[in-house]
Write a protein that holds these residues in place. Sequence first.
Motif, PDB file in Angstrom:
ATOM      1  N   ALA A   1      -4.861   5.558  -2.249  1.00  0.00           N
ATOM      2  CA  ALA A   1      -3.799   4.277  -2.241  1.00  0.00           C
ATOM      3  C   ALA A   1      -4.369   2.918  -2.997  1.00  0.00           C
ATOM      4  N   GLY A   2      -3.386   2.272  -3.604  1.00  0.00           N
ATOM      5  CA  GLY A   2      -3.773   0.901  -4.114  1.00  0.00           C
ATOM      6  C   GLY A   2      -3.568  -0.104  -2.731  1.00  0.00           C
ATOM      7  N   THR A   3      -4.390  -0.892  -2.503  1.00  0.00           N
ATOM      8  CA  THR A   3      -4.189  -2.053  -1.580  1.00  0.00           C
ATOM      9  C   THR A   3      -4.225  -3.501  -2.395  1.00  0.00           C
ATOM     10  N   PHE A   4      -4.088  -4.345  -1.263  1.00  0.00           N
ATOM     11  CA  PHE A   4      -3.544  -5.786  -1.811  1.00  0.00           C
ATOM     12  C   PHE A   4      -4.987  -6.365  -2.012  1.00  0.00           C
ATOM     13  N   ASP A   5      -6.273  -5.776  -1.971  1.00  0.00           N
ATOM     14  CA  ASP A   5      -7.327  -6.227  -2.190  1.00  0.00           C
ATOM     15  C   ASP A   5      -7.709  -6.169  -3.637  1.00  0.00           C
ATOM     16  N   GLY A   6      -6.758  -5.479  -4.304  1.00  0.00           N
ATOM     17  CA  GLY A   6      -6.860  -5.393  -5.765  1.00  0.00           C
ATOM     18  C   GLY A   6      -7.695  -4.210  -6.375  1.00  0.00           C
ATOM     19  N   SER A   7      -7.826  -3.291  -5.205  1.00  0.00           N
ATOM     20  CA  SER A   7      -8.610  -1.955  -5.831  1.00  0.00           C
ATOM     21  C   SER A   7      -8.071  -0.671  -5.255  1.00  0.00           C
ATOM     22  N   PRO A   8      -8.227   0.425  -5.989  1.00  0.00           N
ATOM     23  CA  PRO A   8      -7.854   1.538  -5.340  1.00  0.00           C
ATOM     24  C   PRO A   8      -8.841   2.173  -4.201  1.00  0.00           C
ATOM     25  N   HIS A   9      -8.178   2.774  -2.958  1.00  0.00           N
ATOM     26  CA  HIS A   9      -8.841   3.331  -1.911  1.00  0.00           C
ATOM     27  C   HIS A   9      -8.690   4.670  -1.686  1.00  0.00           C
ATOM     28  N   LEU A  10      -9.632   5.276  -1.224  1.00  0.00           N
ATOM     29  CA  LEU A  10      -9.530   6.711  -0.859  1.00  0.00           C
ATOM     30  C   LEU A  10      -9.907   7.028   0.532  1.00  0.00           C
TER      31      LEU A  10
ATOM     32  N   MET B   1       0.890  -1.121   0.134  1.00  0.00           N
ATOM     33  CA  MET B   1       0.038  -0.025   0.025  1.00  0.00           C
ATOM     34  C   MET B   1       0.706   1.330  -0.070  1.00  0.00           C
ATOM     35  N   SER B   2       0.747   2.295  -1.042  1.00  0.00           N
ATOM     36  CA  SER B   2       1.680   3.167  -1.283  1.00  0.00           C
ATOM     37  C   SER B   2       0.686   4.581  -1.208  1.00  0.00           C
ATOM     38  N   PRO B   3       0.752   5.149  -0.053  1.00  0.00           N
ATOM     39  CA  PRO B   3      -0.330   6.606  -0.088  1.00  0.00           C
ATOM     40  C   PRO B   3       0.192   7.630  -0.721  1.00  0.00           C
ATOM     41  N   GLN B   4      -0.658   8.352  -1.532  1.00  0.00           N
ATOM     42  CA  GLN B   4      -0.458   9.586  -2.358  1.00  0.00           C
ATOM     43  C   GLN B   4      -1.502  10.520  -1.641  1.00  0.00           C
ATOM     44  N   PHE B   5      -1.079  11.781  -1.303  1.00  0.00           N
ATOM     45  CA  PHE B   5      -1.503  12.741  -0.643  1.00  0.00           C
ATOM     46  C   PHE B   5      -2.066  13.775  -1.686  1.00  0.00           C
ATOM     47  N   VAL B   6      -3.616  13.826  -1.870  1.00  0.00           N
ATOM     48  CA  VAL B   6      -3.770  14.721  -3.310  1.00  0.00           C
ATOM     49  C   VAL B   6      -5.148  15.077  -2.855  1.00  0.00           C
TER      50      VAL B   6
ATOM     51  N   PHE C   1      -4.077  -5.388  -9.494  1.00  0.00           N
ATOM     52  CA  PHE C   1      -3.878  -3.948  -9.072  1.00  0.00           C
ATOM     53  C   PHE C   1      -3.609  -3.852  -7.534  1.00  0.00           C
ATOM     54  N   THR C   2      -2.342  -3.492  -7.170  1.00  0.00           N
ATOM     55  CA  THR C   2      -2.019  -3.004  -5.986  1.00  0.00           C
ATOM     56  C   THR C   2      -1.346  -1.755  -5.729  1.00  0.00           C
ATOM     57  N   SER C   3      -1.326  -1.042  -6.673  1.00  0.00           N
ATOM     58  CA  SER C   3      -0.649   0.505  -6.686  1.00  0.00           C
ATOM     59  C   SER C   3      -1.736   1.524  -7.469  1.00  0.00           C
TER      60      SER C   3
ATOM     61  N   TRP D   1      -4.554  13.411 -16.382  1.00  0.00           N
ATOM     62  CA  TRP D   1      -3.797  12.618 -17.590  1.00  0.00           C
ATOM     63  C   TRP D   1      -4.201  13.320 -18.894  1.00  0.00           C
ATOM     64  N   ASP D   2      -5.355  14.188 -19.137  1.00  0.00           N
ATOM     65  CA  ASP D   2      -5.930  14.709 -20.179  1.00  0.00           C
ATOM     66  C   ASP D   2      -5.936  16.155 -20.149  1.00  0.00           C
ATOM     67  N   GLY D   3      -5.518  16.763 -18.803  1.00  0.00           N
ATOM     68  CA  GLY D   3      -5.593  18.097 -18.882  1.00  0.00           C
ATOM     69  C   GLY D   3      -6.971  18.627 -18.855  1.00  0.00           C
ATOM     70  N   ASP D   4      -7.990  18.080 -18.348  1.00  0.00           N
ATOM     71  CA  ASP D   4      -9.334  18.388 -18.328  1.00  0.00           C
ATOM     72  C   ASP D   4      -9.719  18.805 -17.059  1.00  0.00           C
ATOM     73  N   GLY D   5      -8.870  18.978 -16.013  1.00  0.00           N
ATOM     74  CA  GLY D   5      -9.098  19.621 -14.773  1.00  0.00           C
ATOM     75  C   GLY D   5      -9.830  18.533 -13.760  1.00  0.00           C
ATOM     76  N   ASP D   6      -9.849  17.335 -13.845  1.00  0.00           N
ATOM     77  CA  ASP D   6     -10.294  16.120 -13.099  1.00  0.00           C
ATOM     78  C   ASP D   6      -9.077  15.260 -12.840  1.00  0.00           C
ATOM     79  N   LEU D   7      -9.240  14.394 -12.131  1.00  0.00           N
ATOM     80  CA  LEU D   7      -8.074  13.432 -11.651  1.00  0.00           C
ATOM     81  C   LEU D   7      -8.496  12.193 -12.406  1.00  0.00           C
ATOM     82  N   ASP D   8      -7.634  11.398 -13.202  1.00  0.00           N
ATOM     83  CA  ASP D   8      -7.849  10.210 -13.785  1.00  0.00           C
ATOM     84  C   ASP D   8      -6.898   9.203 -12.865  1.00  0.00           C
ATOM     85  N   LEU D   9      -6.821   7.817 -12.804  1.00  0.00           N
ATOM     86  CA  LEU D   9      -6.518   7.014 -12.063  1.00  0.00           C
ATOM     87  C   LEU D   9      -5.286   6.343 -13.011  1.00  0.00           C
ATOM     88  N   LEU D  10      -4.130   6.094 -12.443  1.00  0.00           N
ATOM     89  CA  LEU D  10      -3.169   5.309 -13.151  1.00  0.00           C
ATOM     90  C   LEU D  10      -2.930   4.179 -12.126  1.00  0.00           C
ATOM     91  N   LEU D  11      -2.886   2.825 -12.595  1.00  0.00           N
ATOM     92  CA  LEU D  11      -3.077   1.851 -11.572  1.00  0.00           C
ATOM     93  C   LEU D  11      -1.675   0.548 -12.142  1.00  0.00           C
TER      94      LEU D  11
END
Lengths: 102, 338
Positions: B18-27, B1-6, B80-82, B88-98
């Motif tokens: 953070a991605g976790t070992f359950d296979g999904s991103p978390h918030l 699990m690798s936290p990102q402050f955003v 997925f664990t991260s 990604w596309d500069g449209d003002g909202d956040l996408d996810l990289l996994l």
Amino acid sequence: MRTTSSLLLLGAALAAQAPPPSPTFGEPVRLKAGDKFLGENRWFPSPVFQDMNGDGRADVVVGDLAGHLTIALREASDGPPAYAAETKQMALDGKLLDFHNW
Amino acid sequence: MSPQFVDFDADGKLDIVAGTFDGSPHLARGDGVGWNQPEQILDATGKRIVLNAFWNFDTKKWDSSTDGNVEGEKGEEGHFTSAVAFDWDGDGDLDLLLGDHRSGHIYRRDNEGTASKPAFGRKNLPVLASGKPIDVRGTVATLRLFDWNRDGLADLLVSGMGDAYQNDEGGGIYLFVNTGTKTDTRFAAPIEFVAPSKKGTVGEPTRPDSGLYADAGDIDGDGDFDLIVGGYSHWTPTPPKLTDEQKARVAELTKVIDEADNKLDALNDEMNKLVNAVPEAERAKKFTEIYASKKDVRAAIMKERTPALEEREKIAPGPKRISYVWLYENKSAPAKSN
């Protein structure tokens, strides 16, 4: 002259496309938090820089496979980076912040 | 699990992704003072975001899905664990990289909603570098985004898992420079920042060898990016010079440990046979029953094994695998702004 100018322009274009060189890093050194090694015996420790107390210094937050976070606050120092002992990150409900893994 | 402050939802407060070992991103949503307990980040239809493998909290066992595979993608083993949030596309909202910790691949889930009401697409889009799907050597442990060359674009730092348990090659750290624009992210071929470890160190730990989780920051205030890296060090202490008496004692203790290990193997084989003899749906329950019934047998074996192992370790310490966090100080000249 025209040929030389063309070559100069080509060289500049190629330089702009060339990947930046790999950086040179020093030999890795284990960090300490208080009197213990940071991240020692944690389950896949994952550190990240983040100013957690708003003092303008980047602290280190360490996550792990268990889904928990600890914080090592950066201490003011003129010499090498120094960190205080790690503390656990709690959630707003008063319990350990838990990225429940499975 | 690798936290990102955003600030994930554009409310002005810092969240933790953070991605976790359950296979999904978390918030974990922040309220400006602290953070709420994490929740899974879902797609626009309310389904979990997974690659293939995921921990099913309802059935309490590992499960798999190919719903997120794009057309033609046949993979069924990704996990997925991260995760990092990134526009990604500069449209003002956040996408996810996994990141996939079973391969070196990285995927993207586009935000088809808004900054304050994210709505993630249903498909895992492969992230390319130099026109080809990214395939990080040693599989993906964590992803980080920062502007390495100070050109105003976020570059991608990826650190690798490697063989985290045995003696095969460890993980490395790679940078993918963003050579696109703010609205058209394009990553170049990777630059190796830290080579994968060959392991085999004797004496003291010298580096993180496996399970590398890296971040970049100017730790020493000299204007360049240093690396901070968590991971397991694998090394063998310098063998001590043993007396004949000590050598004989080590041989005796090794015999005790080997006999105990053989008994444990036999016990595990017996348990596996009993578990596999029942239908799959009943196996988790059967395992719990059998494990409980064999608890005393296991305890008796460990009562012989543990003291022998501890004594042998004091006389002739064996291979070590211990986690630490390391600093790689950048000794290069600071990157110039473009």
